[in-house]
Motif scaffolding. Structure first.
Motif, short mmCIF file in Angstrom:
data_model
loop_
_atom_site.label_atom_id
_atom_site.label_comp_id
_atom_site.label_asym_id
_atom_site.label_seq_id
_atom_site.Cartn_x
_atom_site.Cartn_y
_atom_site.Cartn_z
N LEU A 62 0.83 -1.20 0.00
CA LEU A 62 0.00 0.00 0.00
C LEU A 62 0.87 1.26 0.00
O LEU A 62 0.60 2.22 -0.72
N GLU A 63 1.93 1.24 0.79
CA GLU A 63 2.81 2.41 0.88
C GLU A 63 3.48 2.70 -0.47
O GLU A 63 3.60 3.86 -0.89
N ALA A 64 3.89 1.63 -1.14
CA ALA A 64 4.51 1.82 -2.46
C ALA A 64 3.47 2.31 -3.47
O ALA A 64 3.76 3.17 -4.31
N ALA A 65 2.26 1.78 -3.37
CA ALA A 65 1.20 2.17 -4.32
C ALA A 65 0.88 3.66 -4.20
O ALA A 65 0.83 4.38 -5.20
N ILE A 66 0.71 4.16 -2.98
CA ILE A 66 0.35 5.58 -2.84
C ILE A 66 1.54 6.47 -3.22
O ILE A 66 1.35 7.54 -3.81
N ALA A 67 2.76 6.01 -2.96
CA ALA A 67 3.94 6.81 -3.35
C ALA A 67 3.99 6.94 -4.87
O ALA A 67 4.25 8.02 -5.40
N GLU A 68 3.71 5.85 -5.59
CA GLU A 68 3.70 5.89 -7.05
C GLU A 68 2.61 6.83 -7.56
O GLU A 68 2.84 7.63 -8.46
N LEU A 69 1.43 6.74 -6.95
CA LEU A 69 0.31 7.55 -7.45
C LEU A 69 0.51 9.04 -7.17
O LEU A 69 0.11 9.89 -7.98
N GLU A 70 1.14 9.36 -6.05
CA GLU A 70 1.38 10.78 -5.72
C GLU A 70 2.67 11.30 -6.36
O GLU A 70 2.92 12.51 -6.34
N GLY A 71 3.48 10.39 -6.87
CA GLY A 71 4.74 10.82 -7.49
C GLY A 71 5.82 11.18 -6.47
O GLY A 71 6.69 12.00 -6.74
N GLY A 72 5.77 10.54 -5.28
CA GLY A 72 6.79 10.78 -4.27
C GLY A 72 7.76 9.61 -4.20
O GLY A 72 7.65 8.65 -4.96
N VAL A 73 8.72 9.68 -3.26
CA VAL A 73 9.72 8.61 -3.17
C VAL A 73 9.31 7.48 -2.23
O VAL A 73 9.75 6.35 -2.38
N ARG A 74 8.45 7.80 -1.26
CA ARG A 74 8.10 6.77 -0.29
C ARG A 74 6.76 7.08 0.37
O ARG A 74 6.49 8.24 0.67
N TYR A 184 -5.75 11.39 -8.00
CA TYR A 184 -6.43 11.33 -9.30
C TYR A 184 -6.68 12.74 -9.84
O TYR A 184 -6.62 12.98 -11.04
N LEU A 185 -6.98 13.69 -8.95
CA LEU A 185 -7.30 15.05 -9.39
C LEU A 185 -6.22 16.08 -9.06
O LEU A 185 -6.18 17.14 -9.68
N GLN A 186 -5.36 15.79 -8.10
CA GLN A 186 -4.36 16.80 -7.71
C GLN A 186 -3.11 16.10 -7.17
O GLN A 186 -3.22 15.29 -6.26
N ARG A 187 -1.95 16.43 -7.74
CA ARG A 187 -0.70 15.80 -7.27
C ARG A 187 0.27 16.88 -6.77
O ARG A 187 1.09 17.41 -7.52
N PRO A 188 0.15 17.20 -5.48
CA PRO A 188 0.90 18.33 -4.90
C PRO A 188 2.42 18.19 -5.01
O PRO A 188 3.11 19.20 -5.11
N ILE A 189 2.93 16.97 -4.98
CA ILE A 189 4.39 16.80 -5.04
C ILE A 189 4.92 17.33 -6.37
O ILE A 189 5.99 17.92 -6.42
N GLU A 190 4.14 17.16 -7.42
CA GLU A 190 4.55 17.70 -8.73
C GLU A 190 4.60 19.23 -8.71
O GLU A 190 5.23 19.86 -9.55
N LEU A 191 3.93 19.83 -7.73
CA LEU A 191 3.93 21.30 -7.60
C LEU A 191 4.93 21.76 -6.54
O LEU A 191 4.95 22.93 -6.17
N GLY A 192 5.72 20.83 -6.02
CA GLY A 192 6.79 21.20 -5.10
C GLY A 192 6.53 20.95 -3.63
O GLY A 192 7.38 21.26 -2.79
N VAL A 193 5.37 20.41 -3.29
CA VAL A 193 5.04 20.15 -1.88
C VAL A 193 5.93 19.03 -1.34
O VAL A 193 6.23 18.07 -2.04
N ASP A 194 6.34 19.14 -0.06
CA ASP A 194 7.26 18.16 0.51
C ASP A 194 6.58 16.91 1.07
O ASP A 194 7.13 15.82 0.99
N LEU A 195 5.42 17.11 1.67
CA LEU A 195 4.77 15.97 2.31
C LEU A 195 3.26 16.04 2.05
O LEU A 195 2.62 17.02 2.39
N VAL A 196 2.73 14.98 1.44
CA VAL A 196 1.29 14.92 1.17
C VAL A 196 0.64 14.00 2.20
O VAL A 196 1.18 12.92 2.51
#
Ligand SMILES: *Cc1c(COP(=O)(O)O)cnc(C)c1O
Length: 385
Positions: A62-74, A184-196
């Motif tokens: 689950l942790e890997a899945a959400i990291a992939e979907l949000e575009g983060g590292v972990r 699905y609608l908003q990926r804050p990490i792509e906009l520079g956010v550190d922690l979602v």
């Protein structure tokens, strides 16, 4: 994620990712690994897992899945959204200061005002629709700018990149509660956010049957710090619940799409109804944050709020509306109607609520998968005198 998968659209990635089957058995559903501890073949070299608070294969999926979907590292899975949010605040130390968006989730308000203060962590609430106000609230000891956009319950929109820029200029981290929109609608990490941060209790799992929280870190350094906190505080998500969230994720795009379509129709209906004083929905062109919102998000989402005349009007409407469940929470297959002043924001003192514009006539609606026509017909009869 392996390379041939990274080209897929979000919709396809929800299903065809590195977890589409179990490498050991080929099972197309992730195995639920109940073990709390793992046998070690010798004390010089521990295996990949030792103890389930520190790492568990089901939770890691689950942790890997959400990291992939949000575009983060972990990614990190927690026992609730508040467990994820509270753990995030543990990145702060005594003497630090945090700037928090005005109409933040009620539980987050409680954590910031009645828990962090006891540990010597200060806060300032600001209207984050106003970047000047955010800039003015930043102090020499400010370490975090905390966003929620659209916010709860007034769907106020924060310019994510604007806040990120201020944070970078002042050496602060940015946290963002992305519960209302999901990646699905908003990926804050792509906009520079550190922690979602997420309450996965809502849209990510989507069926009102599990309490869960998720977090995703943008870079390895923050991820390592955050992992140490997850492991220290220990509010990890149980494996059954990890599995439920993983199952919910598979249908995220179709649920969000359908619910959002319904929300837009209902927002238009309510906006033209004489008994409705105001509709708060970023998908409406007249919403003050509409253009900022559509710069950073792919849709208006499935939550809206609307204001009736007063508490009596709310009482009548909620007693007569038959389809939505009347409950706290949101982001489910069934529509959920809630009364923020007495539910999600009951933890907020009257004066604070008033200041934020969360008035006595305010209702929040999370649109589910029912036919929007049926919902509108139901509301029409609920408005009759
Ligand atoms: C529900 C919610 C939370 C808290 O999550 P829990 O899973 O209930 O602990 C935090 N933020 C938002 C925006 C929420 O809607």
């Amino acid at each position: 994620m392996n390379n041939e998968l990274s080209d897929y659209t979000f919709q396809t990635k929800l299903l065809h990712n590195n977890h589409k089957f179990d490498p050991n058995t080929g099972a197309v559903s992730v195995p639920i690994q109940h073990a709390s501890t793992f046998h070690q073949s010798d004390f010089d070299s521990f295996g990949q897992y030792d103890y389930s608070r520190s790492g568990n294969p089901t939770r890691e999926t689950l942790e890997a899945a959400i990291a992939e979907l949000e575009g983060g590292v972990r990614g990190f899975a927690f026992a609730s959204g508040m467990a994820a949010i509270s753990t995030a605040f543990m990145l702060l130390s005594k003497g630090d200061h945090v700037v928090v968006t005005d109409d933040v989730y009620g539980g987050t308000f409680r954590m910031v005002t009645s828990v962090l203060t006891r540990f010597g962590i200060e806060h300032t609430f600001v209207d984050m629709t106003n970047l000047d106000a955010v800039a003015k609230a930043i102090q020499p000891n400010t370490k975090v700018l905390y966003m929620e956009t659209p916010s709860n319950p007034l769907l106020k929109v924060t310019d994510i990149e604007g806040v990120v820029k201020l944070a970078k200029a002042n050496g602060c981290l940015t946290f963002l509660d992305n519960t209302f929109l999901t990646p699905y609608l908003q990926r804050p990490i792509e906009l520079g956010v550190d922690l979602v941060l997420h309450s996965a209790t809502k849209f990510l799992s989507g069926h009102s049957d599990v309490l869960a929280g998720l977090a995703v870190a943008k870079d390895e350094e923050l991820a390592a710090q955050f992992y140490a906190l997850q492991n220290s505080f220990g509010a990890v998500l149980g494996v059954q619940d990890c599995w439920l969230v993983l199952r919910g994720l598979k249908t995220l795009s179709v649920r969000m799409e359908q619910s959002q379509k319904g929300a837009a129709e209902i927002a238009h209906y309510l906006a033209s109804h004489p008994k409705v004083k105001h509709v708060y929905y970023p998908g409406l062109a007249e919403h003050p944050g509409h253009s900022v919102h559509f710069r950073q998000a792919a849709g208006g989402g499935a939550v809206l709020s609307f204001e009736l005349e007063d508490t009596d009007a709310v009482r009548r409407f909620t007693a007569r509306a038959k389809i939505p469940v009347f409950a706290v929470s949101l982001g489910a297959v069934e529509s959920i109607l809630s009364y923020p002043p007495k539910m999600s924001h009951a933890a907020m003192p009257d004066a604070e609520r008033d200041k934020r514009g969360i008035r006595d006539g305010l209702l929040r609606l999370s649109v589910g998968l029912e036919s929007p026509d049926d919902l509108i017909r139901d509301f029409e009869q609920a408005f009759q005198d």
